[in-house]
Design a protein around this motif. Structure first.
Motif, PDB file in Angstrom:
ATOM      1  N   CYS A  58       2.693   7.386 -11.112  1.00  0.00           N
ATOM      2  CA  CYS A  58       1.816   6.094 -10.559  1.00  0.00           C
ATOM      3  C   CYS A  58       1.435   5.551  -8.797  1.00  0.00           C
ATOM      4  CB  CYS A  58       1.502   4.430 -11.549  1.00  0.00           C
ATOM      5  SG  CYS A  58       0.785   3.309 -11.393  1.00  0.00           S
ATOM      6  N   ARG A  59       0.058   5.933  -8.579  1.00  0.00           N
ATOM      7  CA  ARG A  59       0.196   5.640  -6.776  1.00  0.00           C
ATOM      8  C   ARG A  59      -1.151   4.875  -6.877  1.00  0.00           C
ATOM      9  NH1 ARG A  59       4.776   7.192  -3.585  1.00  0.00           N
ATOM     10  NH2 ARG A  59       3.239   7.596  -2.218  1.00  0.00           N
ATOM     11  N   ILE A  60      -0.908   4.417  -5.201  1.00  0.00           N
ATOM     12  CA  ILE A  60      -2.668   3.619  -5.477  1.00  0.00           C
ATOM     13  C   ILE A  60      -2.881   3.979  -3.825  1.00  0.00           C
ATOM     14  CG2 ILE A  60      -3.729   1.123  -4.705  1.00  0.00           C
ATOM     15  CD1 ILE A  60      -0.855   0.160  -6.479  1.00  0.00           C
ATOM     16  N   THR A  61      -4.434   4.332  -3.744  1.00  0.00           N
ATOM     17  CA  THR A  61      -4.814   4.258  -2.747  1.00  0.00           C
ATOM     18  C   THR A  61      -6.190   4.090  -2.693  1.00  0.00           C
ATOM     19  OG1 THR A  61      -6.118   6.095  -1.279  1.00  0.00           O
ATOM     20  CG2 THR A  61      -6.794   6.230  -3.786  1.00  0.00           C
ATOM     21  N   GLY A  62      -6.912   3.236  -1.238  1.00  0.00           N
ATOM     22  CA  GLY A  62      -8.512   2.574  -0.899  1.00  0.00           C
ATOM     23  C   GLY A  62      -9.503   3.296  -1.094  1.00  0.00           C
ATOM     24  N   ALA A  63     -10.523   2.579  -1.595  1.00  0.00           N
ATOM     25  CA  ALA A  63     -11.626   3.298  -2.167  1.00  0.00           C
ATOM     26  C   ALA A  63     -12.321   4.306  -0.737  1.00  0.00           C
ATOM     27  CB  ALA A  63     -12.472   2.045  -2.092  1.00  0.00           C
ATOM     28  N   ASP A  64     -11.488   3.988   0.357  1.00  0.00           N
ATOM     29  CA  ASP A  64     -12.059   5.120   1.224  1.00  0.00           C
ATOM     30  C   ASP A  64     -11.632   5.981   2.041  1.00  0.00           C
ATOM     31  OD1 ASP A  64     -10.674   3.359   2.341  1.00  0.00           O
ATOM     32  OD2 ASP A  64     -11.514   2.045   4.186  1.00  0.00           O
ATOM     33  N   ALA A  65     -10.663   6.365   1.178  1.00  0.00           N
ATOM     34  CA  ALA A  65      -9.639   6.929   1.904  1.00  0.00           C
ATOM     35  C   ALA A  65      -9.800   9.026   1.039  1.00  0.00           C
ATOM     36  CB  ALA A  65      -8.833   7.379   0.659  1.00  0.00           C
TER      37      ALA A  65
ATOM     38  N   ARG B 228     -20.274  11.836  -6.441  1.00  0.00           N
ATOM     39  CA  ARG B 228     -18.987  12.119  -6.626  1.00  0.00           C
ATOM     40  C   ARG B 228     -18.375  12.307  -5.552  1.00  0.00           C
ATOM     41  NH1 ARG B 228     -17.356  15.232 -10.420  1.00  0.00           N
ATOM     42  NH2 ARG B 228     -18.830  14.970 -12.318  1.00  0.00           N
ATOM     43  N   GLY B 229     -18.783  12.019  -3.747  1.00  0.00           N
ATOM     44  CA  GLY B 229     -18.271  12.078  -2.919  1.00  0.00           C
ATOM     45  C   GLY B 229     -17.605  11.051  -2.322  1.00  0.00           C
ATOM     46  N   ASP B 230     -18.242   9.582  -3.085  1.00  0.00           N
ATOM     47  CA  ASP B 230     -16.996   8.675  -2.032  1.00  0.00           C
ATOM     48  C   ASP B 230     -17.152   7.770  -3.098  1.00  0.00           C
ATOM     49  OD1 ASP B 230     -16.860   6.341  -1.231  1.00  0.00           O
ATOM     50  OD2 ASP B 230     -18.962   6.422   0.209  1.00  0.00           O
ATOM     51  N   PRO B 231     -16.276   7.097  -3.412  1.00  0.00           N
ATOM     52  CA  PRO B 231     -15.791   6.378  -4.669  1.00  0.00           C
ATOM     53  C   PRO B 231     -16.669   5.328  -5.285  1.00  0.00           C
ATOM     54  CG  PRO B 231     -14.036   7.160  -3.786  1.00  0.00           C
ATOM     55  CD  PRO B 231     -15.226   7.789  -3.838  1.00  0.00           C
ATOM     56  N   ARG B 232     -16.957   4.496  -3.778  1.00  0.00           N
ATOM     57  CA  ARG B 232     -18.375   2.892  -3.684  1.00  0.00           C
ATOM     58  C   ARG B 232     -19.921   3.864  -3.884  1.00  0.00           C
ATOM     59  NH1 ARG B 232     -16.124   2.676   1.938  1.00  0.00           N
ATOM     60  NH2 ARG B 232     -16.829   4.857   2.350  1.00  0.00           N
ATOM     61  N   THR B 233     -20.190   4.529  -3.473  1.00  0.00           N
ATOM     62  CA  THR B 233     -21.854   5.265  -4.390  1.00  0.00           C
ATOM     63  C   THR B 233     -21.414   4.549  -5.336  1.00  0.00           C
ATOM     64  OG1 THR B 233     -21.933   6.990  -2.478  1.00  0.00           O
ATOM     65  CG2 THR B 233     -23.527   6.355  -3.893  1.00  0.00           C
ATOM     66  N   LEU B 234     -20.621   5.349  -6.105  1.00  0.00           N
ATOM     67  CA  LEU B 234     -20.137   5.272  -7.480  1.00  0.00           C
ATOM     68  C   LEU B 234     -20.268   4.020  -8.302  1.00  0.00           C
ATOM     69  CD1 LEU B 234     -19.798   6.271 -10.188  1.00  0.00           C
ATOM     70  CD2 LEU B 234     -16.870   6.509 -10.169  1.00  0.00           C
TER      71      LEU B 234
ATOM     72  N   SER C  52     -19.701   0.559  -6.010  1.00  0.00           N
ATOM     73  CA  SER C  52     -20.130  -1.021  -4.393  1.00  0.00           C
ATOM     74  C   SER C  52     -18.681  -1.083  -4.174  1.00  0.00           C
ATOM     75  CB  SER C  52     -21.411  -1.166  -4.088  1.00  0.00           C
ATOM     76  OG  SER C  52     -21.649  -1.908  -4.867  1.00  0.00           O
ATOM     77  N   ASP C  53     -18.654  -2.602  -5.607  1.00  0.00           N
ATOM     78  CA  ASP C  53     -17.296  -2.902  -5.340  1.00  0.00           C
ATOM     79  C   ASP C  53     -16.251  -2.731  -5.384  1.00  0.00           C
ATOM     80  OD1 ASP C  53     -19.723  -5.385  -5.453  1.00  0.00           O
ATOM     81  OD2 ASP C  53     -19.511  -5.652  -7.272  1.00  0.00           O
ATOM     82  N   VAL C  54     -15.442  -1.888  -5.983  1.00  0.00           N
ATOM     83  CA  VAL C  54     -13.982  -1.426  -5.782  1.00  0.00           C
ATOM     84  C   VAL C  54     -13.837  -1.175  -4.449  1.00  0.00           C
ATOM     85  CG1 VAL C  54     -14.688   0.820  -5.263  1.00  0.00           C
ATOM     86  CG2 VAL C  54     -12.390   0.942  -6.496  1.00  0.00           C
ATOM     87  N   LYS C  55     -12.033  -1.724  -4.374  1.00  0.00           N
ATOM     88  CA  LYS C  55     -10.984  -2.348  -3.530  1.00  0.00           C
ATOM     89  C   LYS C  55      -9.914  -1.024  -3.743  1.00  0.00           C
ATOM     90  CE  LYS C  55     -13.181  -6.651  -2.045  1.00  0.00           C
ATOM     91  NZ  LYS C  55     -14.338  -6.636  -3.025  1.00  0.00           N
ATOM     92  N   SER C  56      -9.921  -0.952  -4.264  1.00  0.00           N
ATOM     93  CA  SER C  56      -8.526  -0.246  -4.966  1.00  0.00           C
ATOM     94  C   SER C  56      -8.282   0.946  -5.954  1.00  0.00           C
ATOM     95  CB  SER C  56      -7.142  -1.162  -5.251  1.00  0.00           C
ATOM     96  OG  SER C  56      -7.072  -1.874  -3.950  1.00  0.00           O
ATOM     97  N   ILE C  57      -7.811   2.064  -5.866  1.00  0.00           N
ATOM     98  CA  ILE C  57      -8.044   2.802  -6.485  1.00  0.00           C
ATOM     99  C   ILE C  57      -6.629   3.131  -7.140  1.00  0.00           C
ATOM    100  CG2 ILE C  57      -9.030   5.668  -8.050  1.00  0.00           C
ATOM    101  CD1 ILE C  57     -10.632   4.781  -5.427  1.00  0.00           C
ATOM    102  N   VAL C  58      -6.467   3.410  -8.363  1.00  0.00           N
ATOM    103  CA  VAL C  58      -4.716   3.122  -9.425  1.00  0.00           C
ATOM    104  C   VAL C  58      -5.314   4.780  -9.372  1.00  0.00           C
ATOM    105  CG1 VAL C  58      -3.374   2.725 -10.493  1.00  0.00           C
ATOM    106  CG2 VAL C  58      -4.100   0.754  -9.557  1.00  0.00           C
ATOM    107  N   VAL C  59      -3.809   6.167  -8.887  1.00  0.00           N
ATOM    108  CA  VAL C  59      -4.347   6.759 -10.192  1.00  0.00           C
ATOM    109  C   VAL C  59      -3.073   7.360 -10.695  1.00  0.00           C
ATOM    110  CG1 VAL C  59      -4.550   9.742  -9.251  1.00  0.00           C
ATOM    111  CG2 VAL C  59      -5.432   8.042  -7.736  1.00  0.00           C
ATOM    112  N   PHE C  60      -3.092   7.769 -12.206  1.00  0.00           N
ATOM    113  CA  PHE C  60      -1.920   7.949 -12.656  1.00  0.00           C
ATOM    114  C   PHE C  60      -1.940   9.785 -13.246  1.00  0.00           C
ATOM    115  CE2 PHE C  60      -3.652   4.185 -13.190  1.00  0.00           C
ATOM    116  CZ  PHE C  60      -3.047   3.135 -14.031  1.00  0.00           C
ATOM    117  N   GLY C  61      -0.358  10.299 -13.499  1.00  0.00           N
ATOM    118  CA  GLY C  61      -0.135  11.259 -13.098  1.00  0.00           C
ATOM    119  C   GLY C  61       0.966  11.627 -14.082  1.00  0.00           C
TER     120      GLY C  61
END
Length: 385
Positions: free
Chosen positions: A32-39, A69-75, A77-86
């Protein structure tokens, strides 16, 4: 005052970050790790190049959603953090062993039990509900089916890196990771991305039966067995069929070849255990499946999503590659199947299983009312006008 406010905000981030990590661990996720919407600023251009080159094949949904698909903020716009789980789904043995058993069908490791989309999304919804209540923030969860580029996001978050086979590779779990993500309006602590550790290794590239990698870190789906047996609805290129072997749903060769698998830690208790009847299913049995039997046998499995006709098409390719003459009887019957996709592949399989004269005799006795152009093409390909 500004320093006090900043410290208070950082404490809040630390608390929420720790909370989501603890929830992930409690529900069995391995990473479980975290990245930004502009990453992933480069993802949009890479996706565009892939689509413009036609390497997405018939997956038109990729072209239709390329901007989102190419930019999370287009999907969102309000997203600030993205948590990715494996979640580690590594097999207990090298799945390529079944390739030496042509009378059996090879089903990709990920599809040998319940549909992971359902399993992971259910767990993510649990985490998201509790996180939203704690953070007072909005959340959305995604598992593969939405226009989210989870592999680049996972690499940006540091779960691993995208290897030369374009899949995610982890130093902890090798090439066997299911991914899911939670988008949130909350500000969380951002993790560092993982460096590329492929080095000069090209084991995954060399392992591909159909040469689907034009170059390292690039894939042409039109030659990929996973695409051909799962996503592709039409006739499969006759030149590629012999290379498919007995792979009837997906292909694990490039993943299984990755040397990092040697260092993979034991999977979590949440790991989906393979169904015994999906580890080495009999080609002979699979050829007998009508729609009702197919739905029953693959109940809860992702295989069910491609439908009986496309699946039996794949099984017929495996039958034709098997050299097992005993499959010819069922293949004869399937030349009369209601599905053109099945009829066409039954013709191809028979042309490989029968002696030339025997096939010619069978062809001469076939019904003359075939009108499907693809099936007629298969008869012509087999040398029957």
């Amino acid at each position: 005052m500004p320093e006090r406010t900043a410290a208070k905000e950082q404490k809040r981030r630390d608390t929420l970050t720790g909370f989501v990590r603890a929830e992930a661990q409690a529900l069995g996720f391995d990473l479980c790790r975290i990245t930004g919407a502009d990453a992933i600023p480069e993802a949009k251009d890479r996706l565009g190049e892939f689509i413009d080159a036609g390497r997405h094949g018939t997956m038109e949904w990729m072209a239709e959603t390329r901007d989102r698909r190419g930019d999370p903020r287009t999907l969102w716009s309000d997203v600030k953090s993205i948590v990715v789980f494996g979640l580690n789904y590594g097999p207990d043995e090298d799945p390529r062993g079944i390739l030496a058993k042509p009378e059996m069908g090879a089903i990709s490791v990920y599809a040998r039990n319940r549909d992971y989309h359902d399993v992971i999304k259910g767990r993510l919804k649990e985490i998201a509900t509790r996180f939203a209540a704690r953070a007072g923030a909005d959340v959305k969860v995604f598992v593969d089916t939405a226009p989210v580029m989870e592999k680049p996001l996972a690499a940006a978050a540091g779960l691993g890196w995208q290897g030369k086979h374009t899949n995610l590779v982890s130093r902890i779990h090798g090439s066997w990771l299911f991914l899911g993500s939670m988008f949130t309006t909350a500000e969380l602590n951002i993790d560092e991305p993982e460096a590329d550790h492929c080095g000069s290794c090209r084991a995954c590239l060399d392992a591909c039966p159909t040469d689907a990698f034009p170059a390292p870190y690039q894939i042409d789906a039109r030659r990929c067995i996973s695409y051909l047996t799962i996503e592709h609805k039409g006739s499969i290129d006759p030149h590629l069929r012999p290379l498919i072997g007995n792979r009837i749903y997906g292909c694990d060769d490039c993943l299984a070849a990755c040397p990092w698998n040697k260092f993979a830690r034991e999977a979590s208790e949440m790991k989906l255990q393979a169904r015994e009847d999906l580890k080495e299913p009999s080609i002979e049995y699979l050829l007998s499946l009508d729609d009702a039997a197919f739905r029953t046998f693959f109940s809860g499995s992702p295989v069910k999503r491609i439908g009986r006709d496309r699946f039996v098409r794949n099984v017929l390719i495996a039958a034709g590659n098997s050299g097992e003459r005993r499959f010819a009887g069922r293949c004869r019957e399937l030349t009369l199947d209601p599905s053109p996709a099945v009829r066409g592949m039954a013709v191809w399989a028979l042309s490989r299983l029968l002696e030339t004269s025997e096939f010619a005799t069978f062809a001469a006795q076939r019904p003359s009312d075939e009108s499907d152009s693809d099936v007629l093409d298969e008869w012509r390909l087999a040398g029957v006008a």
